[in-house]
Design an enzyme around this catalytic site. Structure first.
Site, mmCIF file in Angstrom:
data_model
loop_
_atom_site.group_PDB
_atom_site.id
_atom_site.type_symbol
_atom_site.label_atom_id
_atom_site.label_comp_id
_atom_site.label_asym_id
_atom_site.label_seq_id
_atom_site.Cartn_x
_atom_site.Cartn_y
_atom_site.Cartn_z
ATOM 1 N N LYS A 1 -7.308 8.055 -1.321
ATOM 2 C CA LYS A 1 -8.610 8.482 -0.767
ATOM 3 C C LYS A 1 -9.110 9.741 -1.480
ATOM 4 O O LYS A 1 -9.300 10.800 -0.866
ATOM 5 C CB LYS A 1 -8.521 8.726 0.736
ATOM 6 C CG LYS A 1 -8.033 7.521 1.534
ATOM 7 C CD LYS A 1 -8.104 7.787 3.017
ATOM 8 C CE LYS A 1 -7.550 6.644 3.839
ATOM 9 N NZ LYS A 1 -6.082 6.554 3.866
ATOM 10 N N ASP B 1 -13.459 14.844 -4.277
ATOM 11 C CA ASP B 1 -13.561 16.137 -4.973
ATOM 12 C C ASP B 1 -14.901 16.159 -5.702
ATOM 13 O O ASP B 1 -15.741 15.270 -5.490
ATOM 14 C CB ASP B 1 -12.373 16.299 -5.949
ATOM 15 C CG ASP B 1 -11.959 17.770 -6.099
ATOM 16 O OD1 ASP B 1 -12.858 18.595 -6.375
ATOM 17 O OD2 ASP B 1 -10.779 18.089 -5.932
ATOM 18 N N LYS C 1 0.850 -1.199 0.000
ATOM 19 C CA LYS C 1 0.000 0.000 0.000
ATOM 20 C C LYS C 1 0.881 1.243 0.000
ATOM 21 O O LYS C 1 1.675 1.456 0.920
ATOM 22 C CB LYS C 1 -0.899 0.013 1.238
ATOM 23 C CG LYS C 1 -1.869 1.183 1.243
ATOM 24 C CD LYS C 1 -2.817 1.097 2.423
ATOM 25 C CE LYS C 1 -2.286 1.781 3.653
ATOM 26 N NZ LYS C 1 -2.196 3.242 3.553
ATOM 27 N N THR D 1 -10.655 4.333 10.201
ATOM 28 C CA THR D 1 -10.572 3.512 11.422
ATOM 29 C C THR D 1 -9.992 4.282 12.607
ATOM 30 O O THR D 1 -9.974 3.781 13.721
ATOM 31 C CB THR D 1 -9.721 2.253 11.158
ATOM 32 O OG1 THR D 1 -8.567 2.644 10.417
ATOM 33 C CG2 THR D 1 -10.483 1.226 10.387
ATOM 34 N N ARG E 1 2.453 -0.515 10.972
ATOM 35 C CA ARG E 1 3.439 -0.472 12.056
ATOM 36 C C ARG E 1 3.857 -1.821 12.634
ATOM 37 O O ARG E 1 5.050 -2.037 12.872
ATOM 38 C CB ARG E 1 2.952 0.483 13.160
ATOM 39 C CG ARG E 1 3.112 1.932 12.747
ATOM 40 C CD ARG E 1 2.295 2.900 13.579
ATOM 41 N NE ARG E 1 0.897 2.874 13.191
ATOM 42 C CZ ARG E 1 -0.019 3.728 13.660
ATOM 43 N NH1 ARG E 1 0.331 4.660 14.533
ATOM 44 N NH2 ARG E 1 -1.269 3.661 13.250
ATOM 45 N N ASP F 1 -3.285 4.295 -2.105
ATOM 46 C CA ASP F 1 -4.267 4.730 -1.099
ATOM 47 C C ASP F 1 -4.305 6.260 -1.057
ATOM 48 O O ASP F 1 -3.741 6.876 -0.159
ATOM 49 C CB ASP F 1 -3.842 4.138 0.258
ATOM 50 C CG ASP F 1 -4.768 4.527 1.393
ATOM 51 O OD1 ASP F 1 -5.925 4.885 1.144
ATOM 52 O OD2 ASP F 1 -4.312 4.455 2.559
HETATM 53 O O1 C5P Z 1 0.372 1.330 10.971
HETATM 54 P P1 C5P Z 1 -1.044 0.867 10.728
HETATM 55 O O2 C5P Z 1 -1.145 -0.638 10.621
HETATM 56 O O3 C5P Z 1 -2.035 1.468 11.691
HETATM 57 O O4 C5P Z 1 -1.367 1.448 9.272
HETATM 58 C C1 C5P Z 1 -2.639 1.442 8.712
HETATM 59 C C2 C5P Z 1 -2.585 2.055 7.348
HETATM 60 O O5 C5P Z 1 -3.903 2.052 6.813
HETATM 61 C C3 C5P Z 1 -2.123 3.514 7.303
HETATM 62 O O6 C5P Z 1 -1.381 3.683 6.097
HETATM 63 C C4 C5P Z 1 -3.403 4.329 7.244
HETATM 64 O O7 C5P Z 1 -3.269 5.539 6.532
HETATM 65 C C5 C5P Z 1 -4.313 3.374 6.466
HETATM 66 N N1 C5P Z 1 -5.747 3.539 6.635
HETATM 67 C C6 C5P Z 1 -6.390 3.495 7.861
HETATM 68 N N2 C5P Z 1 -7.752 3.632 7.952
HETATM 69 C C7 C5P Z 1 -8.485 3.810 6.851
HETATM 70 C C8 C5P Z 1 -7.865 3.840 5.596
HETATM 71 C C9 C5P Z 1 -6.476 3.683 5.529
HETATM 72 O O8 C5P Z 1 -5.714 3.289 8.872
HETATM 73 N N3 C5P Z 1 -9.804 3.861 6.942
#
Ligand code: C5P
Length: 227
Positions: A61, A64, A30, A118, A208, A59
């Site tokens: 998002k 517009d 991603k 989330t 992470r 990603d």
């Molecule tokens: O580090 P972590 O596992 O929390 O990363 C989650 C990834 O998913 C990040 O890149 C974040 O921008 C993305 N994301 C998210 N919630 C969403 C859409 C994308 O956490 N609804």
């Protein structure tokens, strides 16, 4: 279920070094806003040159007016990515225009729409949308499905519910995964791998817990074994 690894590291070199470590794995990668704004198309090309079978989820998002979204969707499709996303709150007209444009191109990518980020907890979500996360995520998912998109980005806890209101093959991609109960960071609605499996998520996004680990490859292998 597919694993999608978030390349959220501070530099292009660090993202590519992580990608090289995971070279042998059957995964999606991603690329998010920061990396794409900074490193652009060359990052996507270098990922594919490390392993042409890697699938890329861009990603961005997108949000517009409908015409601008359709134009952006066309440009994103020309980058050769395998999947990208828009915000469902941009509305059905915009999502339909995106799909018309994308479907008119050769090899169109998968297109998903974000329901609720989330990182929202219940009260901060309600303060903006004036509805509960479940109510609004279900409505956004129906709009997305009726617009001809392939699926949604949602939390694990809405995955099954969304499928029951749309179709079992309507894709759900779920961030906020802490595979083996790792620290949740800024995510609110987190879930582990067992829950993601139970909730029939099609893609899990993990950032992470993989890139902050001393041995990202072994974490990825362990996740895949347990999927
Ligand atoms: O580090 P972590 O596992 O929390 O990363 C989650 C990834 O998913 C990040 O890149 C974040 O921008 C993305 N994301 C998210 N919630 C969403 C859409 C994308 O956490 N609804």
């Amino acid at each position: 279920m597919k694993l999608c690894v978030a390349l959220d590291l501070p530099s292009k070199e660090e993202n590519l070094s992580l990608t090289r470590k995971l070279k042998s794995e059957d995964i999606w990668l991603k690329v998010g806003l920061r990396s794409f704004i900074r490193d652009g198309e060359s990052l996507l090309k270098e990922i594919k040159s490390i392993n042409p079978s890697f699938k890329i989820f861009l990603d961005l998002k997108i949000y517009d007016i409908p015409n601008t979204m359709a134009d952006a969707a066309e440009s994103v499709s020309h980058l050769g990515v395998d999947m990208f996303n828009v915000h469902a709150s941009s509305g059905k007209k915009a999502m339909r225009m995106v799909m018309e444009r994308v479907n008119s191109l050769p090899n169109p990518p998968l297109v998903l729409a974000v329901t609720a980020l989330t990182s929202f907890d219940a009260s901060s979500f309600e303060a903006i949308y004036n509805a509960s996360i479940v109510q609004k995520a279900t409505q956004f998912a129906k709009d997305t499905y009726e617009s001809g998109m392939h699926g949604v980005v949602c939390s694990v806890y809405e995955s099954q519910l969304i499928k029951s209101h749309t179709s079992s093959d309507f894709l759900t991609l779920t961030p906020g995964i802490r595979p083996f109960g790792e620290s949740q960071g800024d995510q609110e609605r987190v879930a582990d791998l067992v829950t993601a499996k139970k909730e029939c998520c099609d893609f899990i996004v993990v950032g992470r817990p993989i890139y902050q680990s001393a041995n990202p490859l072994s974490v990825v292998k362990k996740i895949i074994e347990n999927m």
